[in-house]
Design a protein around this motif. Structure first.
Motif, mmCIF file in Angstrom:
data_model
loop_
_atom_site.group_PDB
_atom_site.id
_atom_site.type_symbol
_atom_site.label_atom_id
_atom_site.label_comp_id
_atom_site.label_asym_id
_atom_site.label_seq_id
_atom_site.Cartn_x
_atom_site.Cartn_y
_atom_site.Cartn_z
ATOM 1 N N ALA B 140 1.016 -1.206 0.104
ATOM 2 C CA ALA B 140 0.045 -0.188 -0.208
ATOM 3 C C ALA B 140 0.802 1.304 0.010
ATOM 4 N N ASP B 141 1.939 1.053 0.763
ATOM 5 C CA ASP B 141 2.898 2.361 0.666
ATOM 6 C C ASP B 141 3.533 2.773 -0.644
ATOM 7 N N GLN B 142 3.562 1.774 -1.646
ATOM 8 C CA GLN B 142 4.073 1.858 -2.883
ATOM 9 C C GLN B 142 3.047 2.360 -3.759
ATOM 10 N N THR B 143 1.741 1.793 -3.934
ATOM 11 C CA THR B 143 0.802 2.059 -4.666
ATOM 12 C C THR B 143 -0.328 2.931 -4.271
ATOM 13 N N GLY B 144 -0.327 3.256 -3.052
ATOM 14 C CA GLY B 144 -1.316 4.209 -2.792
ATOM 15 C C GLY B 144 -1.064 5.625 -2.921
ATOM 16 N N ASN B 145 -0.023 5.999 -3.275
ATOM 17 C CA ASN B 145 0.441 7.378 -3.438
ATOM 18 C C ASN B 145 0.354 7.585 -5.061
ATOM 19 N N PRO B 146 -0.362 8.427 -5.593
ATOM 20 C CA PRO B 146 -0.664 8.770 -6.868
ATOM 21 C C PRO B 146 0.636 9.126 -7.601
ATOM 22 N N SER B 147 1.470 9.903 -6.747
ATOM 23 C CA SER B 147 2.626 10.643 -7.531
ATOM 24 C C SER B 147 3.652 9.514 -7.690
ATOM 25 N N LYS B 148 3.768 8.599 -6.784
ATOM 26 C CA LYS B 148 4.835 7.517 -7.032
ATOM 27 C C LYS B 148 4.409 6.713 -8.172
ATOM 28 N N VAL B 149 3.014 6.189 -7.950
ATOM 29 C CA VAL B 149 2.394 5.353 -9.359
ATOM 30 C C VAL B 149 2.640 6.164 -10.687
ATOM 31 N N ALA B 150 2.298 7.279 -10.634
ATOM 32 C CA ALA B 150 2.674 8.239 -11.852
ATOM 33 C C ALA B 150 4.223 8.170 -12.381
ATOM 34 N N ARG B 160 3.272 12.212 -16.659
ATOM 35 C CA ARG B 160 3.051 11.666 -15.205
ATOM 36 C C ARG B 160 2.303 12.692 -14.572
ATOM 37 N N GLU B 161 2.162 13.915 -14.937
ATOM 38 C CA GLU B 161 1.449 14.947 -14.137
ATOM 39 C C GLU B 161 -0.083 14.410 -14.333
ATOM 40 N N GLN B 162 -0.563 14.106 -15.729
ATOM 41 C CA GLN B 162 -1.691 13.785 -15.983
ATOM 42 C C GLN B 162 -2.197 12.603 -15.114
ATOM 43 N N ILE B 163 -1.467 11.586 -15.109
ATOM 44 C CA ILE B 163 -1.676 10.239 -14.699
ATOM 45 C C ILE B 163 -1.961 10.750 -13.033
#
Lengths: 323, 232
Positions: B140-150, B160-163
């Motif tokens: 969850a710590d990796q994929t719960g953060n939209p900016s990390k995922v982007a 990246r910003e759009q995602i």
């Protein structure tokens, strides 16, 4: 637009198929080809934008993708084993629910009776002894006028620290929000009476710096993380000492102007109750709200609250006491 | 492009598992285990109904990541996912006798999941916020953060910003639109499967998909910006 259009209109149906299936699917390929050859038009431009949006979502598809840890699986399988065993007993889940509900109602009635009868001699009515005299057996002691051995205490947070005349922030121009301190490696006996005492020297009250003594059940404090919400702490800022529980300032404070330059900041806990004191004078008393089934840790730290000075306050010793 | 990793498969419960690797012929138990591994979800549920807990364990392995991820995407907070996830799989086991074979297993399980999430929302009971390290849910710590995922998804700063903007905006969509996007996009479920799970007709689900994505598309640069050509 009527909902039925999404199946009656061939292009819309194709488009919504493509949006669901995403890049790489046959419907996507067909939708892109159709839109590319369809020329310009407000609706068509909008559809192309939808496909772009769908592409971005596809790229972010790992968002909130999680998996069960071993603990989750183990807990579930134990529940399922128990469920299966109940099934073999011949008692249906519905019957169990009825039995449990009846027992729960009975327990609730008894609890109400106990609570409304003031003369009942319950443990909750007896005062909890958190005094220094009651919790006086030394368990651990760290001299902070020299850097402790790694096996005794480890550094936490990014704030540079020195041990010249006690533990204190080192350097100038420490950015606000920077925190750092030390955490004792030896865990505290969370299920027994325990007290943490720190000798704090306040040479010059400094409102830009917060000095804290804390106990926590959070195991993640590290060189990159010195703060946690899962703690009970004493915070000294300027001339004021307060208690903080789970990140919130509690009622009560002590003015240090009448205190000696060196004070003893103490947190004591027994049976889920705790007291926070300066030189034996209580600032706050209440429930400890740390998990009793996990190890607790004790430490001291500094937090640069505002730009400016970081000097004037130091920790000279940290002790853990038991009963 | 669709990833073929086991993690992706677990996140897309509609996909069939890859065939088991060939195994040495050993004790009968090994043969039984490899046969179970090739069984369809519906076969495994039939075995579960007959008391085969290994069959249910295998179903759990196939679907746990998908169910937990769906809960996280719909509830928005990972703390509730643990408790509700346990409830889902326990209920599925408890009510295995009522599984309407030969119905497809995926919609049946996701119906239980969806109802458990709705019941939790009605109870307005929210688990206390905890550290990621305490949770029995991983990643969850990796994929719960939209900016990390982007950041992981694209090296292009604009994309990246759009995602990131779109992922953040998912939580602001109306529930029914978000649900269709989560089930259809993130979990690869068909409109027919979504019909079974949500009770809404496919035409309605298509409309929700269209309008939900339209709201997200506005974050790409606004309605007045020139549209970009989609890539094949």
């Amino acid at each position: 637009m009527n909902d039925t259009a999404y199946e009656a209109d061939e292009l819309l149906k194709l488009l919504t198929d493509a949006l669901r299936a995403g890049p790489g699917s046959p419907s996507w390929h067909e939708a892109v080809t159709r839109l590319r050859s369809a020329g310009a038009g407000k609706d068509l431009d909008e559809y192309r934008l939808l496909l772009t949006a769908r592409e971005r979502l596809e790229q972010g598809k790992q968002y909130r993708s999680v998996r069960a840890g071993p603990g989750f699986t183990r807990e579930l399988m134990e529940s399922i084993d128990a469920e299966a065993a109940r099934g073999r007993c011949g008692i249906s889940p519905a019957r169990w629910i009825a039995i449990v509900a009846s027992v729960a109602i009975g327990v609730a009635i008894i609890a109400i009776i106990i609570n409304v009868m003031p003369k009942m001699n319950t443990r909750a009515n007896q005062p909890v002894d958190l005094s220094a005299a009651a919790i006086a057996r030394p368990i651990a002691s760290v001299d902070l006028t020299a850097r402790p051995a790694d096996a005794v205490a480890r550094g936490i947070g990014a704030m540079p620290l020195a041990f010249d005349r006690g533990l204190a922030p080192a350097g100038r121009d420490i950015a606000p929000g920077t925190a750092g301190g030390i955490l004792l490696e030896q865990p505290l006996p969370a299920d027994k009476p325990v007290a943490v005492e720190a000798t704090l020297r306040v040479r010059r009250p400094n409102p830009q710096l917060i000095a804290q003594v804390f106990i926590t059940d959070d195991p993640t404090l590290s060189s990159s993380n010195a703060v946690t919400l899962d703690e009970l702490a004493i915070a000294v800022q300027g001339i004021t000492a307060r208690a903080m529980r789970n990140g919130r300032i509690e009622d009560g404070q002590i003015d240090l102007r009448d205190s000696a330059q060196t004070v003893i900041a103490r947190i004591a806990s027994r049976d889920g109750q705790a007291v926070v004191e300066i030189d034996g004078k209580p600032i706050w008393r209440g429930s400890v709200r740390l998990k009793p089934d996990r190890p607790w840790f004790a430490g001291v730290r500094f937090l640069q609250a505002e730009p400016g000075e970081s000097a004037g306050v130091s920790f000279e010793q940290l002790r853990v006491m038991g009963e | 492009m669709k990833a073929e990793s086991s993690a992706s498969r677990a996140a897309s419960p509609g996909a069939r598992p890859a065939p088991a690797r060939p195994v040495d012929v050993g004790p009968p138990e090994d043969l039984q285990a490899s046969a179970l591994g090739k069984a369809s979800d519906e076969d495994l549920m039939r075995r579960t109904q007959q008391g085969d807990r290994r069959a249910y364990s295998l179903l759990y392995e196939r679907y746990s990541n998908g169910v937990l991820s769906y809960l996280y995407r719909m509830l928005g907070n990972v703390e509730d996912v643990e408790a509700i996830g346990q409830e889902v799989f326990l209920r599925a086991f408890r009510f295995a006798p009522t599984y309407p074979s030969p119905q497809n297993f995926t919609p049946w399980l996701f119906t239980i999941t969806r109802k458990s999430a709705i019941n939790n929302a009605r109870r307005k009971k929210r688990s206390p916020v905890r550290n990621f390290a305490e949770l029995k849910i991983e990643n969850a710590d990796q994929t719960g953060n939209p900016s990390k995922v982007a950041a992981d998804a694209s090296a292009d700063p604009e994309k990246r910003e759009q995602i990131e903007r779109m992922l953040k905006a998912l939580d602001d969509l109306p529930n029914d639109q978000r649900e269709v996007i989560v089930l259809g996009v993130f979990h690869d479920l068909s409109y027919a499967q979504m019909e079974e799970i949500t009770g809404a007709k496919a035409v309605t689900l298509r409309s929700r998909m269209f309008h939900g994505l339209k709201k997200l598309a506005r974050l790409l640069g606004g309605a007045d910006d020139p549209p970009k050509e989609p890539k094949p």
